[in-house]
Design a protein around this motif. Structure first.
Motif, PDB file in Angstrom:
ATOM      1  N   ASP A  38       0.672  -7.936  -0.981  1.00  0.00           N
ATOM      2  CA  ASP A  38       0.989  -7.497  -2.343  1.00  0.00           C
ATOM      3  C   ASP A  38      -0.262  -7.092  -3.105  1.00  0.00           C
ATOM      4  O   ASP A  38      -0.278  -6.065  -3.803  1.00  0.00           O
TER       5      ASP A  38
ATOM      6  N   ASP B  23      -1.222  -3.134  -4.381  1.00  0.00           N
ATOM      7  CA  ASP B  23      -1.495  -2.846  -5.793  1.00  0.00           C
ATOM      8  C   ASP B  23      -2.819  -2.108  -5.929  1.00  0.00           C
ATOM      9  O   ASP B  23      -2.920  -1.078  -6.611  1.00  0.00           O
TER      10      ASP B  23
ATOM     11  N   ASP C  13       6.724  -2.486   0.323  1.00  0.00           N
ATOM     12  CA  ASP C  13       6.617  -3.657   1.181  1.00  0.00           C
ATOM     13  C   ASP C  13       7.311  -3.397   2.514  1.00  0.00           C
ATOM     14  O   ASP C  13       8.391  -3.926   2.787  1.00  0.00           O
TER      15      ASP C  13
END
Length: 263
Positions: free
Chosen positions: A25, A29, A54
C-alpha cells in the motif's frame, strides 16, 4: 523518456508489514505520486506502471512487460523491514554492474536527490541480484524507502506529506538523470487536454482507469471553480497547440468528449 514504474508486491503479496502498514500500500501510494508528478510537469515523458491498484503480478510479468515496452528505465519502489531495529533509505542496482556503468551514473543522481527530501538516514548505495534488476534489459534501480517495522519510519509512511516528498525526490532525480524539460519551461501558454471534470473523485478515477486501458496516460487534478471542488482528468499538457489538438483527437477517438484549456 519512457519509464516502467514498479510499485513492489501487491494483491496476495503484501510485502513487508509493520506498525499497521503493508508495504504494497505504501509503495503504490508513492509510485502513483511519482507518475502524476512526472506526466503533469515534464514534457515527452510516458509512464507505464506494473500496477495501479492492489493486484497480483509476478516478478517475471513485470520485467517481461518492461522489456516488451522498450522502456528507457526501470524503477522499482519498495519499503524495507528488519526486526524493528533498522531504519533509513537505501537503493540497489544489479551486483554485476560497475560503478562507472550508465546504470550506476543514473543511480548516483537519483540517490542524491531522494536523500535531499526524504528525511531518512542514508544507508548508502548498494548492489544485489534482485530479479527486477537482473532480468530487465534497460538500466534499473530499486529503492527501499524506509523500514516499515521501525516505529519512526512507519510514522512517516503514514503521512501524505512525507510520501509526496519521497515522490518528489525520485522525480527530481529522474529529471536530472534524463534531462527532462519542464512543461512550458515555466513561461508562456500551456495547452492541457482535459478528459472530463467530475464532482466525484471516484468517477474521475474511473475515467483515468479507462484511459489507461486505452494506453493514454492521465491523472486526476483537484481544482476549485466558483468555490466548488472538481476533479479534473488531465490527459496531456503541451506547449504547442497543434500537438495538443492532435492528442485531443486521440482521446476523442476513445469516445470521450475531451477539450483543451489554455493556461
Amino acid at each position: 523518456m519512457k519509464l516502467y514504474l514498479d510499485p513492489g508486491h501487491g494483491g496476495t503479496d503484501p510485502g513487508a508489514t509493520g506498525n499497521g502498514l503493508q508495504e504494497k500500500d505504501v509503495v503504490l501510494d508513492i509510485a502513483l505520486r511519482i507518475r502524476d508528478l512526472l506526466i503533469g510537469n515534464y514534457e515527452n515523458v510516458s509512464v507505464h506502471m506494473s500496477r495501479t491498484g492492489d493486484t497480483t503480478k509476478s516478478l517475471a510479468q513485470r520485467t517481461n512487460e518492461a522489456n516488451l515496452l522498450g522502456a528507457d528505465y526501470f524503477l522499482s519502489i519498495h519499503c524495507n523491514a528488519f526486526n524493528g531495529s533498522a531504519d533509513g533509505y537505501e537503493d540497489f542496482i544489479h551486483s554485476n554492474l560497475l560503478d562507472s556503468s550508465q546504470t550506476a551514473v543514473y543511480r548516483d543522481i537519483l540517490h542524491a536527490e531522494i536523500i535531499k527530501l526524504n528525511g531518512l538516514r542514508n544507508r548508502g548505495k548498494k548492489k544485489a541480484n534482485f530479479h527486477v534488476l537482473r532480468e530487465s534489459s534497460m538500466p534499473a534501480m530499486l529503492t527501499e524507502n524506509g523500514f516499515i517495522d521501525h516505529s519512526g519510519n512507519a510514522a512517516l509512511m503514514k503521512q501524505n506529506a512525507w510520501k509526496q516528498q519521497v515522490a518528489e525526490g525520485h522525480v527530481n532525480g529522474l529529471a536530472r538523470a534524463f534531462n527532462l524539460q519542464e512543461i512550458n519551461g515555466g513561461t508562456g501558454q500551456l495547452y492541457k487536454v482535459i478528459a472530463g471534470s467530475f464532482k466525484s473523485k471516484a468517477n474521475a478515477d474511473d475515467r483515468v482507469s479507462f484511459l489507461n486501458s486505452k494506453g493514454i496516460q492521465s491523472f486526476v487534478e483537484q481544482v476549485t471553480i466558483s468555490g466548488e471542488t472538481w476533479y479534473r482528468v488531465q490527459a496531456g499538457a503541451f506547449t504547442n497547440r497543434t500537438n495538443a489538438e492532435n492528442h485531443l483527437q486521440v482521446v476523442r477517438n476513445t469516445g470521450i468528449d475531451a477539450f483543451i484549456i489554455v493556461q
